[in-house]
Write a protein that holds these residues in place. Structure first.
Motif, PDB file in Angstrom:
ATOM      1  N   GLU A  94      19.972   3.691   5.833  1.00 54.62           N
ATOM      2  CA  GLU A  94      19.778   2.923   7.137  1.00 54.62           C
ATOM      3  C   GLU A  94      19.386   1.384   6.790  1.00 54.62           C
ATOM      4  O   GLU A  94      19.922   0.385   7.369  1.00 54.62           O
ATOM      5  CB  GLU A  94      18.844   3.824   7.859  1.00 54.62           C
ATOM      6  N   VAL A  95      18.657   1.300   5.870  1.00 58.34           N
ATOM      7  CA  VAL A  95      18.140  -0.063   5.498  1.00 58.34           C
ATOM      8  C   VAL A  95      19.292  -0.855   5.065  1.00 58.34           C
ATOM      9  O   VAL A  95      19.300  -2.126   5.743  1.00 58.34           O
ATOM     10  CB  VAL A  95      16.711  -0.117   4.677  1.00 58.34           C
ATOM     11  N   GLY A  96      20.066  -0.445   4.229  1.00 54.18           N
ATOM     12  CA  GLY A  96      21.377  -1.048   3.813  1.00 54.18           C
ATOM     13  C   GLY A  96      22.057  -1.633   5.222  1.00 54.18           C
ATOM     14  O   GLY A  96      22.599  -2.817   5.079  1.00 54.18           O
ATOM     15  N   SER A  97      22.354  -0.803   5.866  1.00 54.99           N
ATOM     16  CA  SER A  97      23.467  -0.853   7.110  1.00 54.99           C
ATOM     17  C   SER A  97      22.639  -1.956   8.071  1.00 54.99           C
ATOM     18  O   SER A  97      23.376  -2.901   8.463  1.00 54.99           O
ATOM     19  CB  SER A  97      23.695   0.397   7.823  1.00 54.99           C
ATOM     20  N   LEU A  98      21.476  -1.738   8.158  1.00 52.81           N
ATOM     21  CA  LEU A  98      20.738  -2.459   9.229  1.00 52.81           C
ATOM     22  C   LEU A  98      20.545  -4.054   8.668  1.00 52.81           C
ATOM     23  O   LEU A  98      20.726  -5.071   9.227  1.00 52.81           O
ATOM     24  CB  LEU A  98      19.170  -2.171   9.445  1.00 52.81           C
ATOM     25  N   SER A  99      20.269  -3.973   7.299  1.00 50.85           N
ATOM     26  CA  SER A  99      20.204  -5.563   6.729  1.00 50.85           C
ATOM     27  C   SER A  99      21.484  -6.187   6.621  1.00 50.85           C
ATOM     28  O   SER A  99      21.652  -7.385   6.905  1.00 50.85           O
ATOM     29  CB  SER A  99      19.672  -5.171   5.176  1.00 50.85           C
ATOM     30  N   LYS A 100      22.825  -5.490   6.465  1.00 51.83           N
ATOM     31  CA  LYS A 100      24.025  -6.033   6.433  1.00 51.83           C
ATOM     32  C   LYS A 100      24.304  -6.659   8.007  1.00 51.83           C
ATOM     33  O   LYS A 100      24.906  -7.635   8.022  1.00 51.83           O
ATOM     34  CB  LYS A 100      24.913  -5.071   6.006  1.00 51.83           C
ATOM     35  N   PHE A 101      23.885  -5.717   8.840  1.00 55.12           N
ATOM     36  CA  PHE A 101      24.402  -6.029  10.191  1.00 55.12           C
ATOM     37  C   PHE A 101      23.578  -7.477  10.525  1.00 55.12           C
ATOM     38  O   PHE A 101      24.106  -8.171  11.097  1.00 55.12           O
ATOM     39  CB  PHE A 101      23.719  -5.161  11.394  1.00 55.12           C
ATOM     40  N   ALA A 102      22.161  -7.399  10.187  1.00 51.91           N
ATOM     41  CA  ALA A 102      21.319  -8.628  10.533  1.00 51.91           C
ATOM     42  C   ALA A 102      22.084  -9.792   9.725  1.00 51.91           C
ATOM     43  O   ALA A 102      22.026 -10.996  10.014  1.00 51.91           O
ATOM     44  CB  ALA A 102      20.009  -8.424  10.149  1.00 51.91           C
ATOM     45  N   ASN A 127       0.786  -1.150   0.015  1.00 47.95           N
ATOM     46  CA  ASN A 127      -0.153   0.067   0.194  1.00 47.95           C
ATOM     47  C   ASN A 127       0.739   1.298   0.042  1.00 47.95           C
ATOM     48  O   ASN A 127       0.169   2.365  -0.175  1.00 47.95           O
ATOM     49  CB  ASN A 127      -1.028  -0.056   1.254  1.00 47.95           C
ATOM     50  N   HIS A 128       2.204   1.105   0.443  1.00 46.97           N
ATOM     51  CA  HIS A 128       2.833   2.412   0.389  1.00 46.97           C
ATOM     52  C   HIS A 128       4.081   1.987  -0.137  1.00 46.97           C
ATOM     53  O   HIS A 128       5.122   1.092  -0.172  1.00 46.97           O
ATOM     54  CB  HIS A 128       3.064   2.800   1.853  1.00 46.97           C
ATOM     55  N   GLY A 129       4.764   2.916  -1.252  1.00 45.06           N
ATOM     56  CA  GLY A 129       5.990   3.088  -1.819  1.00 45.06           C
ATOM     57  C   GLY A 129       7.080   3.749  -0.982  1.00 45.06           C
ATOM     58  O   GLY A 129       6.894   4.008  -0.085  1.00 45.06           O
ATOM     59  N   GLY A 130       8.146   3.740  -1.878  1.00 45.76           N
ATOM     60  CA  GLY A 130       9.185   4.451  -1.354  1.00 45.76           C
ATOM     61  C   GLY A 130      10.082   4.070  -0.337  1.00 45.76           C
ATOM     62  O   GLY A 130      10.183   2.812  -0.093  1.00 45.76           O
ATOM     63  N   SER A 131      10.472   4.661   0.602  1.00 46.07           N
ATOM     64  CA  SER A 131      11.267   4.365   1.789  1.00 46.07           C
ATOM     65  C   SER A 131      10.437   3.412   2.884  1.00 46.07           C
ATOM     66  O   SER A 131      11.139   2.643   3.428  1.00 46.07           O
ATOM     67  CB  SER A 131      11.797   5.807   2.553  1.00 46.07           C
ATOM     68  N   VAL A 132       9.266   4.064   3.069  1.00 46.38           N
ATOM     69  CA  VAL A 132       8.457   2.989   4.035  1.00 46.38           C
ATOM     70  C   VAL A 132       8.339   1.812   3.437  1.00 46.38           C
ATOM     71  O   VAL A 132       8.563   0.743   4.237  1.00 46.38           O
ATOM     72  CB  VAL A 132       7.032   3.916   4.148  1.00 46.38           C
ATOM     73  N   ALA A 133       8.358   1.593   2.206  1.00 46.46           N
ATOM     74  CA  ALA A 133       8.241   0.107   1.609  1.00 46.46           C
ATOM     75  C   ALA A 133       9.462  -0.477   1.946  1.00 46.46           C
ATOM     76  O   ALA A 133       9.525  -1.867   2.084  1.00 46.46           O
ATOM     77  CB  ALA A 133       7.907   0.191   0.250  1.00 46.46           C
ATOM     78  N   GLU A 134      10.560   0.013   1.664  1.00 45.75           N
ATOM     79  CA  GLU A 134      11.948  -0.563   2.022  1.00 45.75           C
ATOM     80  C   GLU A 134      12.046  -0.969   3.586  1.00 45.75           C
ATOM     81  O   GLU A 134      12.710  -1.958   3.831  1.00 45.75           O
ATOM     82  CB  GLU A 134      12.916   0.702   1.593  1.00 45.75           C
ATOM     83  N   LYS A 135      11.690  -0.059   4.389  1.00 41.91           N
ATOM     84  CA  LYS A 135      11.785  -0.244   5.472  1.00 41.91           C
ATOM     85  C   LYS A 135      10.906  -1.559   6.141  1.00 41.91           C
ATOM     86  O   LYS A 135      11.427  -2.291   6.827  1.00 41.91           O
ATOM     87  CB  LYS A 135      11.526   1.025   6.499  1.00 41.91           C
ATOM     88  N   ALA A 136       9.830  -1.681   5.643  1.00 47.68           N
ATOM     89  CA  ALA A 136       8.914  -2.840   5.706  1.00 47.68           C
ATOM     90  C   ALA A 136       9.611  -4.285   5.338  1.00 47.68           C
ATOM     91  O   ALA A 136       9.363  -5.066   5.773  1.00 47.68           O
ATOM     92  CB  ALA A 136       7.500  -2.487   5.192  1.00 47.68           C
ATOM     93  N   LYS A 137      10.191  -4.048   4.077  1.00 46.60           N
ATOM     94  CA  LYS A 137      10.910  -5.071   3.429  1.00 46.60           C
ATOM     95  C   LYS A 137      11.917  -5.670   4.486  1.00 46.60           C
ATOM     96  O   LYS A 137      12.208  -6.753   4.661  1.00 46.60           O
ATOM     97  CB  LYS A 137      11.459  -4.773   2.086  1.00 46.60           C
ATOM     98  N   TYR A 138      12.668  -4.758   4.966  1.00 43.77           N
ATOM     99  CA  TYR A 138      13.720  -5.068   5.984  1.00 43.77           C
ATOM    100  C   TYR A 138      13.084  -5.846   7.259  1.00 43.77           C
ATOM    101  O   TYR A 138      13.707  -6.861   7.826  1.00 43.77           O
ATOM    102  CB  TYR A 138      14.358  -3.735   6.695  1.00 43.77           C
ATOM    103  N   PHE A 139      12.038  -5.352   7.741  1.00 46.31           N
ATOM    104  CA  PHE A 139      11.111  -5.972   8.661  1.00 46.31           C
ATOM    105  C   PHE A 139      10.675  -7.446   8.482  1.00 46.31           C
ATOM    106  O   PHE A 139      10.778  -8.338   8.955  1.00 46.31           O
ATOM    107  CB  PHE A 139      10.214  -5.315   9.330  1.00 46.31           C
ATOM    108  N   ILE A 140      10.519  -7.501   7.287  1.00 47.28           N
ATOM    109  CA  ILE A 140       9.797  -8.811   6.823  1.00 47.28           C
ATOM    110  C   ILE A 140      11.054  -9.764   6.563  1.00 47.28           C
ATOM    111  O   ILE A 140      10.835 -10.711   7.093  1.00 47.28           O
ATOM    112  CB  ILE A 140       9.389  -8.615   5.210  1.00 47.28           C
ATOM    113  N   ALA A 141      12.162  -9.342   6.203  1.00 50.44           N
ATOM    114  CA  ALA A 141      13.236 -10.139   6.261  1.00 50.44           C
ATOM    115  C   ALA A 141      13.735 -10.689   7.740  1.00 50.44           C
ATOM    116  O   ALA A 141      13.883 -12.026   7.623  1.00 50.44           O
ATOM    117  CB  ALA A 141      14.163  -9.578   5.459  1.00 50.44           C
ATOM    118  N   VAL A 142      13.775 -10.046   8.443  1.00 50.59           N
ATOM    119  CA  VAL A 142      14.236 -10.467   9.812  1.00 50.59           C
ATOM    120  C   VAL A 142      13.058 -11.178  10.569  1.00 50.59           C
ATOM    121  O   VAL A 142      13.573 -12.210  11.314  1.00 50.59           O
ATOM    122  CB  VAL A 142      14.692  -9.001  10.623  1.00 50.59           C
TER     123      VAL A 142
END
Length: 283
Positions: free
Chosen positions: A164-172, A126-141
């Protein structure tokens, strides 16, 4: 009452601020902030926990930073949707909720992960852009305990992105590789984060993780050098008033490990203020 499983080591956010930031109270913060406070009470005394996914989903420090740094990057509706999904991912795991409890709970981590993934996916749809990217990160973890191979692939893709999403994802991803015994891959990822000029995760946390991986690889000398520099820098840190800052929980753990690995090297460390307790954790 069942407690959430702890699988990963402490994480602190980058300590680069020079002054207090404005405090906002939008629906996103009101929703997630309340969950942070509740989670803090649950984990009080256990200290420096971070959970990525179920037993592995970023908690307290990372979530608090996300609230601050992501504020204003999306409209109120998108923020609220993301906040509610994060609230679900932080819900308590308990077989039988106490009488009168209104907060959302789940009987198992699997049930919570499934519900969380579904809510975050709705945000993506339902939402694109940065919010969608952050949601994808939380989906993955959150997916780490549901479909680990798929989650690792998703984190791998997200870790190649910037910000931020790239760094957090790399750390996870580095944490997951380490837990899976893939220490060489984990070390490469942590080293890349350590070399970053502006990581979202505190440098001392990244270096603490890297030192532990080096120890597992049998690279004792490298681990000792990283631990020594980590504690030395922390010992020389000053607070806003110019006074010696107490060691963070991570730095204290590094000092204890250094003393264990090389007592003579540890004696070369400068004197420092007493270690910070739970109330002084660098979240």
């Amino acid at each position: 009452m069942a407690r959430k499983k702890r699988r990963l080591e402490p994480v602190a956010v980058a300590e680069t601020e020079t002054g207090p930031k404005p405090r906002y109270q939008d629906p996103f913060q009101q929703t997630v902030g309340k969950r942070i406070e509740e989670a803090g009470k649950i984990f009080d005394g256990q200290g420096r926990n971070i959970l990525y996914g179920l037993g592995a989903l970023a908690v307290l420090g990372i979530i608090a930073l996300l609230i601050s740094s992501w504020y204003g990057s999306a409209n109120e509706k998108a923020q609220t949707a993301l906040g509610k999904a994060i609230e679900t991912s932080q819900a308590q795991i308990i077989e039988t909720p106490p009488a009168g409890q209104t907060a959302k709970t789940f009987k198992t981590e699997k049930e919570r992960a499934e519900a969380s993934v579904a809510e975050f996916q709705t945000v993506v749809d339902n939402h694109g852009g940065s919010v969608a990217e952050k949601a994808k990160y939380f989906i993955a973890v959150n997916r780490l305990t549901l479909d680990r191979p798929a989650a690792l692939t998703e984190l791998e893709t997200l870790s190649n992105s910037s910000g931020e999403v790239g760094s957090l994802s790399k750390f996870a991803l580095a944490q997951a590789r380490n837990n899976d015994g893939q220490h060489d891959q984990s070390a490469v990822l942590f080293a890349e984060l350590a070399a970053s000029s502006d990581p979202i995760i505190a440098k001392e946390t990244i270096n603490w993780e890297l030192a532990q991986v080096y120890e597992k690889q049998g690279k004792k000398a490298e681990a000792i050098e990283i631990l020594f520099n980590l504690v030395k820098n922390a010992s020389e840190a000053k607070d806003l008033e110019g006074k010696a800052a107490p060691l963070t929980a991570t730095a204290q753990s590094a000092k204890d490990k250094l003393t264990e690995l090389d007592p003579e090297k540890a004696k070369q460390l400068p004197e420092q203020a007493p270690a910070a307790g739970p109330a002084g954790m660098p979240f």
